[in-house]
Design an enzyme around this catalytic site. Sequence first.
Site, PDB file in Angstrom:
ATOM      1  N   LYS A 101      15.550  -5.471   1.918  1.00  0.00           N
ATOM      2  CA  LYS A 101      14.207  -5.666   1.392  1.00  0.00           C
ATOM      3  C   LYS A 101      14.341  -6.137  -0.060  1.00  0.00           C
ATOM      4  CE  LYS A 101      10.055  -3.471  -0.249  1.00  0.00           C
ATOM      5  NZ  LYS A 101       9.475  -2.209  -0.760  1.00  0.00           N
ATOM      6  N   GLY A 162       2.482   2.513  -5.610  1.00  0.00           N
ATOM      7  CA  GLY A 162       2.233   3.895  -5.979  1.00  0.00           C
ATOM      8  C   GLY A 162       0.815   4.202  -6.406  1.00  0.00           C
ATOM      9  N   THR A 211       5.024   6.568  -1.437  1.00  0.00           N
ATOM     10  CA  THR A 211       4.294   7.496  -2.286  1.00  0.00           C
ATOM     11  C   THR A 211       3.179   8.213  -1.541  1.00  0.00           C
ATOM     12  OG1 THR A 211       4.763   6.048  -4.164  1.00  0.00           O
ATOM     13  CG2 THR A 211       3.091   7.729  -4.486  1.00  0.00           C
TER      14      THR A 211
END
EC number: 2.8.1.10
Length: 259
Positions: A101, A162, A211
């Site tokens: 990634k 996040g 998150t």
Amino acid sequence: MNDTLTIAGRAYRSRLLVGTGKYKDLDETRRAIESSGAEIVTVAVRRTNIGQNANEPNLLDVIPPSTYTILPNTAGCYTADDAVRTCRLARELLDGHDLVKLEVLGDAKTLYPDVPATLEAAKTLVADGFKVMVYTSDDPILCKRLEDLGCVAVMPLAAPIGSGLGIQNKYNILTIVENAKVPILVDAGVGTASDAAIAMELGCDGVLMNTAIAEAKDPVLMAGAMRKAIEAGRDAYRAGRMPRRRFASASSPVEGLPY
């Protein structure tokens, strides 16, 4: 198995991908990932020990590559060179593993992607034989360009990393999905189960999150909720929702009634 997510030629039952950061310990990490049902687990190579530090706990002891597809990521990289170097390190540590990634960040405050650096790194990695899943902004033109470079999946953000804000531009995500010939996975910004369901209802092939699970009051319970939301959203997309109407529409037939 008749509706699987296929990435780089491999089919997966789960369309939920999860991260490994921000948990209180490795045991909670393990239990949350198991609850999520995820088969692809992403690992920040620059922040997590996956064998480079022999005297520290190894994350791979709780998410073994024999059970999960490990997805090394370049979190924390701010240049194309750093990202490429990190992917090559991961390939060495994971015995030639080539699925990665890619993310190249623009600044530490927003964590938005550096678009020119992302394009540069993607081009280099694809040429070097990597199968690149790429984090990027929700720009339909950019997403198509990354697909054309040879990325095996494109991962536009829903909102800042996040933030938990949910999908902020549904129409951009919808356009990206409609134009794509590779899997599109929402990456970043999901806060709760309804956000994940919306992403799937828009036609996304999957969602990657960290998150939203790790910072929940009960991460293991939230991981299970996300699993169900992904499944429900996918089923709703495949079923095809009813059209939106401005006025009411009777649920029961009215033909033949005496009025």
